[in-house]
Each structure stands twice: as C-alpha cells, then as structure tokens.
Design a protein around this motif. Sequence first.
Motif: not given
Length: 425
Positions: A178-184, A200-217, A255-258
């Motif tokens: 819930d905290a992550l959804v509120a943040y993102f 929507e599907r699996n917000p914890l997995r955003i933390l796993d992203s290597k996309d440069p757009r996601d890293i600062p967020l 940020t390790l979520v598996r």
Amino acid sequence: MAPPIAVTGMNDILPGESARWQALETAFRTVCDRYGYREVRTPVCEYVELFSRGIGGGTDIVQKEMYTFDDRGERTLALRPEGTAGAVRAVLEHGVLAKEPVVRWCYIGPMFRAERPAKGRYRQFYQVGVEVYGDPSPAADAECIELATRFIRDLGITDFKVRVNSLGGEGTRARYRDALVAYFTPLREQLSPESQSRLERNPLRILDSKDPRDIPLKAAAPSILDALDADDRAHFDAVCALLTTLEVAHVVDPTLVRGLDYYTRTVFEIVDTSGSLGAQDALGGGGRYDRLFLNLGADASVPAFGFGLGVERLLLSAPEPVARKGFSVAVVAAAKGDNLTVTGAALALARDLRARGVTAHVDTRFVSMKSQFRRADDLGAAAVLILGDSEVQAGEVTVKTMATGEQTRLPRAQAIEAVLAARSV
Ligand code: HAM
C-alpha cells in the motif's frame, strides 16, 4: 526439406561440455551430502494451478513465461518454471513431515520459462536447489545461505556478492505494498511502461527494474525495512548476525524483492560481480516461504527456506578447469573386419579390461592399423594392445606403451595385469 533445429532457447549440451556439467553436479551432491540434504526428483510438469497458486498469479513467470498445454483434453499442465512448488507438493502428497520434523531436500534438473533468450537466459535451463522444511529459525536461513556460498566457492567462483533483504510477514508485505502504491501513483507517468503495468499487478517488482527512468524514482521510495514489525526485524537481524559469524560477506539491499510471490521474511540473491555474465548476473536466489504450504491447501503452515542456482550461469562464471584426461587404453586388431576370430578376440579383450574397471577404446570398424593407432593417440590412450593372427593363436597380446614406444608380447592374462598395474601408478 530443411534439416531439423532445436527449439529456440533450448540448448544441446555436447560431450565436450558435459564433463563440466557432471563435475558441477558431483560438487553439488557432495556439498548437499555434507549438509544433510537428500535428493528428490519430481516430474518436469505439474497441473498448472500448482504454479499459479504457488508462485502467484501476478508474477511474470505465471503471466507470461509458462509453457502450458492440455493433457489430452483433460487438464492443463505446465512445464515446471522452478522447483520449489513441485517439491512442496511432493512433501504434502507423501506426508513426509509426519515422519520427520525437519526435512532437507535437494534437486537438480531442467526448468522451463518462455523468456527472451540471451546470454545466460534460456527457455530450458537447469537449476540446482535445496529446500528445508519445518525449521522457522534464523539459523536455518543462515546455514542455507552459507551452503550456497560454499558450493559456489567449491566451483572456483570468487567474484560474487550476496544481497539479503527481509520482506516481513504477510501483514508487513500488504502494508508495504500500500505504501509503495501511494508513493508511485502520483509518479505514474514518469515510470517505464513495464513499471506502470507492475504498479497494478505487482508493485514490489518496480523495485527490481533496471530501466533508467525508474532508477531515480526507486531511490526515494519507502524502504521495506522500515515497515517490518518487531518479530520480523529480530529474525532479520539474527540472520545477518549469523551470516557475519559464518563469514558470509553480505550486503543488505532493501530493493531486493525477487520475482516469485511466495516469500516471507528473508530473501537473498547471489550476483556474479566478474562481469562475465552481462545483464543476467544473478547466479541464484531464494529465501523463506512460510506461507506456501497454506496457500497450496495444507492444513497448517510449515516454515520453509530454500534457494535455486542457475547451472548455465554458474558454468559461465566458473573458471575453466585444467583438462585432465583419465587413464585409458586402446585395443587394436591387425585384421580386416571380416576376420571374426581376431575381431572377436579384440572385443573380448576390451570387454575383460572394462569388466576390471579400465576404459578401453576399440575402433570397431577395424580399418588400417595406422588409423587405429592414430585414433588411440587422439583419445590419449596410455597403451595400445595389439592382436593379430599370431597373437590370437598363441593366446598372447602385444602391449605398446605410448609414452616410450616400448613393445612387449605377453600372455593375455599378464597383459591385463600389466594394464591394471600401469593404471594404478
Ligand atoms: P529464481 O530466482 O526464479 O528462483 O531462479 C533461480 C536462478 O535460476 C536464477 O538466479 C538464475 O540463475 C536461474 N534462472 C532463472 N531463469 C533462468 C533462465 N531463463 N535462464 C537461465 N537461468 C535462469 C527460483 O526459481 C526459486 N524456486 C528459488 C527458490 C528455491 N526459492 C526458494 N527455494
């Protein structure tokens, strides 16, 4: 008609490579034996619900990567994408925990995921894995992680890093989600398309992203470690303290979520840091999954911990061993293939050597002596045993030692003893 080719992302392991696979499997079985893990072999396919319920309906594995098919119009099956769910099914189905309070299992085998093939990422790949059931203690987590690092070191891999994190219990995870959804959510438009769909599907997995757009967020996102309750926190601190005692260097990475939903509390990943794996640098990972049994319909929850390591990635990361050829001999016959007396004597001599544990090569085409000798040399034979009409009639064998070129004619039984003696030197 074009000649057949293998399925995309599925590899042949040719004899030149298979020796390294065998060595890895032997090293794994040895380490498992030392730590008290016994091998289980489960089928390569299961009813699909095992994975959708076990791994989680929102995961990439279940949504996009499973090979599913109808079992002759009856039920839907899936090739296993991983080993944990099938092992848990087997524990339940065979009532294993009624006989032993703590069960330690290990496995080696092919897994299947329809991912985009790349170096270190295949559609059929192999995992070695271990699972321990019935022990909720932080000691079980730490010992298991230490086992993984022991095995990796036994393979000669030194450039790796252990990342650990805690996902807490179910309450923590739901609160953190819930905290992550509120943040993102207010940042949605700035996220990569993949992360937008994960929101929507699996917000914890955003933390796993290597996309440069996601890293600062990601960097400013709330940390799960701040959401842990007191029991989760104590468990995680104990795991980290025990890893330090066991001299397992590790970094805590919140940020390790598996990629699988079944984890609770400790999760870990072992990453290759040599650079030889490129983007697919995870050698393996695992963690605690105390709710999986309940999710699969067990009457009570069973504490569990385990990991899987990718065999192809371990082999890419491990140094090439120094090639060491074992002892072997060759039997050559001074006869064309239609001289059944001499060819029969050669086959029988090779049979008797093999029965005594010696590797014996025979070129059963029985072409020219010259080419039989050349082949013996190519195969690294230490000695060549020569049979012609005169040897066969006399019950003798001419033994040529390749290193010295020395040749002696001996009675057959003595020739076999000479080979056995040479082998044991
Ligand atoms: P996993 O992280 O999905 O965990 O996979 C473990 C390892 O298998 C990865 O780190 C990687 O080395 C290898 N692997 C995964 N997918 C591929 C692929 N497509 N090609 C090559 N190698 C791959 C699990 O599977 C969990 N069952 C681990 C576990 C056991 N957790 C608890 N017990």
